[in-house]
Design a protein around this motif. Structure first.
Motif, PDB file in Angstrom:
ATOM      1  N   ASN A  24       0.847  -1.183   0.000  1.00  0.00           N
ATOM      2  CA  ASN A  24       0.000   0.000   0.000  1.00  0.00           C
ATOM      3  C   ASN A  24       0.882   1.232   0.000  1.00  0.00           C
ATOM      4  O   ASN A  24       1.925   1.265   0.659  1.00  0.00           O
ATOM      5  CB  ASN A  24      -0.919   0.029   1.224  1.00  0.00           C
ATOM      6  CG  ASN A  24      -2.163  -0.819   1.046  1.00  0.00           C
ATOM      7  OD1 ASN A  24      -3.033  -0.491   0.240  1.00  0.00           O
ATOM      8  ND2 ASN A  24      -2.231  -1.929   1.789  1.00  0.00           N
ATOM      9  N   GLY A  25       0.467   2.240  -0.791  1.00  0.00           N
ATOM     10  CA  GLY A  25       1.255   3.463  -0.859  1.00  0.00           C
ATOM     11  C   GLY A  25       2.429   3.314  -1.805  1.00  0.00           C
ATOM     12  O   GLY A  25       2.465   2.450  -2.673  1.00  0.00           O
ATOM     13  N   LEU A  26       3.436   4.153  -1.612  1.00  0.00           N
ATOM     14  CA  LEU A  26       4.594   4.178  -2.499  1.00  0.00           C
ATOM     15  C   LEU A  26       5.576   3.068  -2.135  1.00  0.00           C
ATOM     16  O   LEU A  26       5.926   2.883  -0.978  1.00  0.00           O
ATOM     17  CB  LEU A  26       5.295   5.533  -2.412  1.00  0.00           C
ATOM     18  CG  LEU A  26       6.506   5.736  -3.319  1.00  0.00           C
ATOM     19  CD1 LEU A  26       6.076   5.653  -4.785  1.00  0.00           C
ATOM     20  CD2 LEU A  26       7.155   7.095  -3.039  1.00  0.00           C
ATOM     21  N   ARG A  27       5.997   2.325  -3.161  1.00  0.00           N
ATOM     22  CA  ARG A  27       6.964   1.257  -2.955  1.00  0.00           C
ATOM     23  C   ARG A  27       8.113   1.412  -3.938  1.00  0.00           C
ATOM     24  O   ARG A  27       7.949   1.946  -5.020  1.00  0.00           O
ATOM     25  CB  ARG A  27       6.310  -0.107  -3.170  1.00  0.00           C
ATOM     26  CG  ARG A  27       5.427  -0.583  -2.016  1.00  0.00           C
ATOM     27  CD  ARG A  27       6.267  -1.055  -0.845  1.00  0.00           C
ATOM     28  NE  ARG A  27       5.443  -1.519   0.259  1.00  0.00           N
ATOM     29  CZ  ARG A  27       5.463  -2.756   0.733  1.00  0.00           C
ATOM     30  NH1 ARG A  27       6.251  -3.665   0.195  1.00  0.00           N
ATOM     31  NH2 ARG A  27       4.704  -3.104   1.760  1.00  0.00           N
ATOM     32  N   ARG A  28       9.260   0.891  -3.576  1.00  0.00           N
ATOM     33  CA  ARG A  28      10.376   0.833  -4.500  1.00  0.00           C
ATOM     34  C   ARG A  28      10.185  -0.364  -5.420  1.00  0.00           C
ATOM     35  O   ARG A  28       9.099  -0.886  -5.544  1.00  0.00           O
ATOM     36  CB  ARG A  28      11.688   0.766  -3.737  1.00  0.00           C
ATOM     37  CG  ARG A  28      11.951   2.036  -2.928  1.00  0.00           C
ATOM     38  CD  ARG A  28      13.335   2.056  -2.339  1.00  0.00           C
ATOM     39  NE  ARG A  28      13.590   3.296  -1.616  1.00  0.00           N
ATOM     40  CZ  ARG A  28      14.737   3.578  -1.023  1.00  0.00           C
ATOM     41  NH1 ARG A  28      15.750   2.703  -1.064  1.00  0.00           N
ATOM     42  NH2 ARG A  28      14.891   4.726  -0.378  1.00  0.00           N
ATOM     43  N   GLY A  40       6.304   2.231  -7.921  1.00  0.00           N
ATOM     44  CA  GLY A  40       5.243   3.227  -7.850  1.00  0.00           C
ATOM     45  C   GLY A  40       4.285   2.989  -6.706  1.00  0.00           C
ATOM     46  O   GLY A  40       4.632   2.371  -5.693  1.00  0.00           O
ATOM     47  N   GLU A  41       3.065   3.437  -6.902  1.00  0.00           N
ATOM     48  CA  GLU A  41       2.052   3.413  -5.848  1.00  0.00           C
ATOM     49  C   GLU A  41       1.196   2.145  -5.937  1.00  0.00           C
ATOM     50  O   GLU A  41       0.958   1.612  -7.021  1.00  0.00           O
ATOM     51  CB  GLU A  41       1.168   4.657  -5.932  1.00  0.00           C
ATOM     52  CG  GLU A  41       1.941   5.955  -5.708  1.00  0.00           C
ATOM     53  CD  GLU A  41       1.087   7.193  -5.886  1.00  0.00           C
ATOM     54  OE1 GLU A  41       1.124   8.069  -5.014  1.00  0.00           O
ATOM     55  OE2 GLU A  41       0.372   7.270  -6.909  1.00  0.00           O
ATOM     56  N   TRP A  42       0.733   1.708  -4.751  1.00  0.00           N
ATOM     57  CA  TRP A  42      -0.086   0.509  -4.635  1.00  0.00           C
ATOM     58  C   TRP A  42      -1.320   0.802  -3.776  1.00  0.00           C
ATOM     59  O   TRP A  42      -1.339   1.749  -2.990  1.00  0.00           O
ATOM     60  CB  TRP A  42       0.688  -0.625  -3.967  1.00  0.00           C
ATOM     61  CG  TRP A  42       1.876  -1.117  -4.722  1.00  0.00           C
ATOM     62  CD1 TRP A  42       3.097  -0.498  -4.812  1.00  0.00           C
ATOM     63  CD2 TRP A  42       1.977  -2.316  -5.486  1.00  0.00           C
ATOM     64  NE1 TRP A  42       3.946  -1.241  -5.591  1.00  0.00           N
ATOM     65  CE2 TRP A  42       3.289  -2.366  -6.016  1.00  0.00           C
ATOM     66  CE3 TRP A  42       1.096  -3.364  -5.769  1.00  0.00           C
ATOM     67  CZ2 TRP A  42       3.732  -3.420  -6.806  1.00  0.00           C
ATOM     68  CZ3 TRP A  42       1.529  -4.418  -6.562  1.00  0.00           C
ATOM     69  CH2 TRP A  42       2.835  -4.431  -7.068  1.00  0.00           C
ATOM     70  N   LYS A  43      -2.322  -0.056  -3.964  1.00  0.00           N
ATOM     71  CA  LYS A  43      -3.494  -0.011  -3.090  1.00  0.00           C
ATOM     72  C   LYS A  43      -4.055  -1.420  -2.997  1.00  0.00           C
ATOM     73  O   LYS A  43      -4.400  -2.026  -4.019  1.00  0.00           O
ATOM     74  CB  LYS A  43      -4.558   0.946  -3.641  1.00  0.00           C
ATOM     75  CG  LYS A  43      -5.763   1.083  -2.717  1.00  0.00           C
ATOM     76  CD  LYS A  43      -6.770   2.088  -3.269  1.00  0.00           C
ATOM     77  CE  LYS A  43      -7.955   2.227  -2.322  1.00  0.00           C
ATOM     78  NZ  LYS A  43      -8.960   3.204  -2.825  1.00  0.00           N
ATOM     79  N   ASP A  44      -4.098  -1.934  -1.785  1.00  0.00           N
ATOM     80  CA  ASP A  44      -4.606  -3.290  -1.549  1.00  0.00           C
ATOM     81  C   ASP A  44      -3.908  -4.318  -2.437  1.00  0.00           C
ATOM     82  O   ASP A  44      -4.533  -5.162  -3.087  1.00  0.00           O
ATOM     83  CB  ASP A  44      -6.124  -3.343  -1.780  1.00  0.00           C
ATOM     84  CG  ASP A  44      -6.893  -2.454  -0.808  1.00  0.00           C
ATOM     85  OD1 ASP A  44      -6.391  -2.253   0.314  1.00  0.00           O
ATOM     86  OD2 ASP A  44      -7.968  -1.966  -1.180  1.00  0.00           O
ATOM     87  N   ASN A  45      -2.586  -4.194  -2.495  1.00  0.00           N
ATOM     88  CA  ASN A  45      -1.734  -5.152  -3.206  1.00  0.00           C
ATOM     89  C   ASN A  45      -1.846  -5.100  -4.728  1.00  0.00           C
ATOM     90  O   ASN A  45      -1.408  -6.025  -5.412  1.00  0.00           O
ATOM     91  CB  ASN A  45      -2.000  -6.589  -2.732  1.00  0.00           C
ATOM     92  CG  ASN A  45      -1.463  -6.826  -1.333  1.00  0.00           C
ATOM     93  OD1 ASN A  45      -0.391  -6.346  -0.979  1.00  0.00           O
ATOM     94  ND2 ASN A  45      -2.225  -7.545  -0.534  1.00  0.00           N
ATOM     95  N   VAL A  46      -2.442  -4.070  -5.284  1.00  0.00           N
ATOM     96  CA  VAL A  46      -2.477  -3.909  -6.740  1.00  0.00           C
ATOM     97  C   VAL A  46      -1.948  -2.522  -7.098  1.00  0.00           C
ATOM     98  O   VAL A  46      -2.014  -1.578  -6.298  1.00  0.00           O
ATOM     99  CB  VAL A  46      -3.901  -4.095  -7.319  1.00  0.00           C
ATOM    100  CG1 VAL A  46      -4.380  -5.517  -7.148  1.00  0.00           C
ATOM    101  CG2 VAL A  46      -4.881  -3.110  -6.694  1.00  0.00           C
ATOM    102  N   LYS A  47      -1.401  -2.395  -8.307  1.00  0.00           N
ATOM    103  CA  LYS A  47      -0.860  -1.114  -8.768  1.00  0.00           C
ATOM    104  C   LYS A  47      -2.001  -0.104  -8.878  1.00  0.00           C
ATOM    105  O   LYS A  47      -2.998  -0.356  -9.549  1.00  0.00           O
ATOM    106  CB  LYS A  47      -0.179  -1.291 -10.118  1.00  0.00           C
ATOM    107  CG  LYS A  47       0.932  -2.333 -10.115  1.00  0.00           C
ATOM    108  CD  LYS A  47       1.203  -2.854 -11.505  1.00  0.00           C
ATOM    109  CE  LYS A  47       2.104  -4.074 -11.451  1.00  0.00           C
ATOM    110  NZ  LYS A  47       2.207  -4.761 -12.743  1.00  0.00           N
ATOM    111  N   HIS A  48      -1.820   1.018  -8.234  1.00  0.00           N
ATOM    112  CA  HIS A  48      -2.890   2.011  -8.195  1.00  0.00           C
ATOM    113  C   HIS A  48      -2.272   3.380  -7.911  1.00  0.00           C
ATOM    114  O   HIS A  48      -1.656   3.595  -6.878  1.00  0.00           O
ATOM    115  CB  HIS A  48      -3.908   1.651  -7.103  1.00  0.00           C
ATOM    116  CG  HIS A  48      -5.162   2.472  -7.167  1.00  0.00           C
ATOM    117  ND1 HIS A  48      -6.238   2.119  -7.943  1.00  0.00           N
ATOM    118  CD2 HIS A  48      -5.488   3.630  -6.553  1.00  0.00           C
ATOM    119  CE1 HIS A  48      -7.200   3.022  -7.806  1.00  0.00           C
ATOM    120  NE2 HIS A  48      -6.760   3.950  -6.956  1.00  0.00           N
TER     121      HIS A  48
END
Length: 240
Positions: A24-28, A40-48
């Motif tokens: 969730n949020g910004l990941r490397r 980039g950004e994630w939400k509930d384990n999917v790219k968002h």
């Protein structure tokens, strides 16, 4: 009176690892098993949100918006150039549900590209296509082909204006032979002119005019023809 303290229960290691693994949020960089990776950004384990995806197999790179794991919004797709080895942009525009949708520009080669509307990753709607040979088509598209009203301007300046169907001239249209100073207006079927009229058009300014001008079709004695027609009409009425 002695006071006893109960020791806190320690959290299981797997719960901590699972919590950290939730994206969730910004990941490397997050790598897939096949070598693809996403930043980039994630939400509930999917790219968002905003992010960049790199596909290892073909070297494709997408930079832009994501929605629930799919390209959605504005983004740019690039592919490695076979000659230079550097990435070159092949599409910039809008996406929906992982497909090109809305306005965008697609580059097919150094001198060939399309700018206009898309639907389901196909040219659909209004658009302008620049071909590598210098021709330009501007008009309506459907299922990735010219369909509807459109104009094709050839490299030598000649042009066709009219109806298209399945990428071919079909229906009423006009072809301007500006190099010869002539205009053909008629009906077309699968790029073949079936019937119509040819007249001189801008013959004096044409770079290569035809040897003989097309004579104007007209009635030599229009007043006489009209008088004869009126006389026949009156005679018919008197007979009734």
């Amino acid at each position: 009176m002695p006071v006893s303290k109960c020791p806190k229960k320690s959290e299981s290691l797997w719960k901590g690892w699972d919590r950290k693994a939730q994206k969730n949020g910004l990941r490397r960089q997050v790598y897939a098993v096949n070598g693809d990776y996403y930043v980039g950004e994630w939400k509930d384990n999917v790219k968002h949100g905003k992010g960049t995806q790199v596909w290892k197999k073909n070297g494709a790179i997408y930079e832009g918006d994501w929605k629930f794991g799919k390209r959605d919004g504005y983004g740019t797709l690039s592919l490695p150039d076979q000659q230079t080895g550097k990435c070159r942009r092949v599409y910039s525009g809008w996406w929906k549900g992982d497909k090109k949708s809305g306005y965008g520009i697609q580059f097919f080669g150094p001198k060939e590209y399309y700018e206009g509307d898309w639907c389901g990753s196909q040219r659909s709607g209004w658009g302008r296509m620049y071909y590598s040979n210098g021709d330009i088509y501007e008009g309506q598209w459907e299922n990735d082909k010219p369909n509807g009203e459109g104009m094709l301007r050839l490299k030598n300046g000649n042009r066709y204006e009219g109806c298209w169907e399945r990428g071919m001239k079909n229906g009423a249209g006009r072809f301007f032979h500006l190099d010869h100073g002539q205009l053909f207006e008629g009906f077309w079927v699968d790029n073949m002119a079936k019937c119509g009229t040819m007249i001189d058009f801008g013959r004096d300014e044409a770079p290569e005019p035809t040897q003989f001008p097309i004579p104007e079709v007209k009635i030599l004695d229009p007043d006489g023809v009209l008088a004869e027609a009126l006389a026949m009409f009156r005679k018919t009425e008197e007979g009734d």
